[in-house]
Design an enzyme around this catalytic site. Structure first.
Site, PDB file in Angstrom:
ATOM      1  CE  LYS A  85      64.822 -23.877  53.371  1.00 17.97           C
ATOM      2  NZ  LYS A  85      64.434 -22.472  53.461  1.00 17.97           N
ATOM      3  CG  ASP A  86      59.832 -21.617  53.562  1.00 20.40           C
ATOM      4  OD1 ASP A  86      60.897 -21.360  54.138  1.00 20.40           O
ATOM      5  OD2 ASP A  86      59.681 -21.521  52.327  1.00 20.40           O
ATOM      6  NE  ARG A 132      70.466 -23.921  58.770  1.00 19.64           N
ATOM      7  CZ  ARG A 132      71.096 -24.329  57.672  1.00 19.64           C
ATOM      8  NH1 ARG A 132      72.155 -25.120  57.778  1.00 19.64           N
ATOM      9  NH2 ARG A 132      70.678 -23.961  56.482  1.00 19.64           N
ATOM     10  NE  ARG A 133      72.249 -22.825  53.970  1.00 13.80           N
ATOM     11  CZ  ARG A 133      71.265 -22.571  53.131  1.00 13.80           C
ATOM     12  NH1 ARG A 133      71.049 -21.308  52.733  1.00 13.80           N
ATOM     13  NH2 ARG A 133      70.485 -23.536  52.684  1.00 13.80           N
ATOM     14  NE  ARG A 150      67.863 -11.298  53.932  1.00 12.39           N
ATOM     15  CZ  ARG A 150      68.815 -11.715  54.747  1.00 12.39           C
ATOM     16  NH1 ARG A 150      69.834 -12.404  54.259  1.00 12.39           N
ATOM     17  NH2 ARG A 150      68.767 -11.448  56.028  1.00 12.39           N
ATOM     18  NE  ARG A 156      69.627 -16.082  48.481  1.00 10.79           N
ATOM     19  CZ  ARG A 156      69.442 -16.182  49.783  1.00 10.79           C
ATOM     20  NH1 ARG A 156      70.285 -16.873  50.531  1.00 10.79           N
ATOM     21  NH2 ARG A 156      68.412 -15.612  50.363  1.00 10.79           N
ATOM     22  CB  CYS A 256      63.271 -17.580  61.066  1.00  7.56           C
ATOM     23  SG  CYS A 256      62.848 -15.844  61.351  1.00  7.56           S
TER      24      CYS A 256
END
Length: 330
Positions: A85-86, A132-133, A150, A156, A256
């Protein structure tokens, strides 16, 4: 390694984060099994590891990839490993992408007391750095407070009191965080997952859960046997599915920071592809009226990369016809 027909070892270029090293370690074992050759990890600091702030402000997905790709193209490493995905959606000249079978692509809710999303208390504070989340969480639970966070996985998790690492300078101030299931499992952190968020309400990022093993295309001529062994890791159903997902992203020219999710899988020779575009204003401010998400699905036969790309392009067109262009321009 340019022309050595029987290399005594291979080098893998990887980021130095715990997750990147875990992912590259998984690939290293697969390569050792496939080739019978020892593999060494070479850590490379990328722009994304140095800069701070949002991914959009850092310059997009390529910030985690470019330095490693340069090392590959310059011959300083033999293989590069990325979170798929990166990768920028534009193809890279001079390289070939190999995609091993994808891990479960769902997002995972990790809550302080083990509650699922529906049972979190009113006004619960959930941490994520992903628009998105955030948009999909608010669509399911408008009462939630989304906190932009972050840092690496343990940083996290520490925000919700779930990390075993020593994080004395990290506030312990959230009810839950949302992270990729695949990353948690690769790090041995599956025990902190309270719920795998259903795809019906939380579509992942295009390519989430998949890894990209990148090699120079010249390897096919320089060492056909090694190239063939590496290609044995390639999982065609995964490759076709993520190709379609990324075609949606590329066709929409969504960056992104766009609240866009897409997920595909192959079953019975058909690609089942779903994508959603969400209003970024729902994340920016609760005072701004948000518009309903645009979600589209398709089932199409696929047998080639061209079929997969066409499916993604068609689904992107359906999203635009449904009004997603308003979100992408916001």
């Amino acid at each position: 390694m340019a022309t050595n027909q029987n290399p005594s070892s291979l080098t893998i270029g990887t980021r130095g984060s715990a997750l990147a090293l875990a992912q590259s370690g998984i690939i290293a074992k697969l390569i050792e099994q496939a080739t019978g050759t020892a593999v060494e990890l070479v850590t490379i600091k990328t722009q994304g590891d140095v800069l701070t702030g949002s991914l959009a402000n850092m310059g997009g997905t390529g910030v985690f990839v470019t330095a490693i790709r340069n090392a590959l193209l310059e011959g300083r490493v033999d293989v590069a490993v990325h979170s798929l995905k990166d990768l920028p959606t534009a193809p890279q000249e001079g390289t070939v992408i190999i995609t091993p079978q994808r891990e479960n692509a769902q997002d995972a809710l990790c809550s302080r007391h083990g509650e699922i999303l529906d049972l979190l208390p009113p006004g619960a504070r959930i941490g994520t750095g992903s628009p998105r989340r955030a948009a999909q969480l608010l669509a399911a639970r408008p009462d939630l407070e989304i906190v932009d966070i972050r840092g690496n996985v343990d940083t996290r998790l520490a925000r919700a009191g779930l990390s075993t690492a020593d994080k004395p300078d990290t506030p312990n101030d959230l009810d839950a965080v949302v992270l990729a299931n695949a990353g948690l499992r690769r790090l041995g952190r599956a025990h902190v997952i309270s719920e795998l968020l259903p795809l019906a309400g939380m579509l992942p990022a295009p390519g989430q859960g998949a890894l990209a093993v990148e090699v120079r295309d010249s390897l096919a001529d320089e060492d056909p046997g090694l190239f063939s062994s590496l290609m044995s890791l390639h999982h065609v159903p995964t490759f076709l599915a993520v190709t379609a997902e990324r075609a949606v992203l590329r066709q929409l020219e969504a960056g992104c920071a766009a609240p866009l999710g897409a997920y595909g899988h192959i079953a019975g020779g058909e690609l089942h592809l779903t994508a959603v575009a969400l209003d970024p204003r729902s994340v920016q401010s609760s005072a701004l009226p948000s518009r309903p998400a645009v979600r589209r699905e398709a089932r199409v036969p696929v047998s080639s990369v061209d079929d997969a790309v066409a499916a993604g392009v068609a689904l992107a067109a359906a999203l635009l016809e449904g009004g997603a262009s308003e979100f992408l321009d916001a």
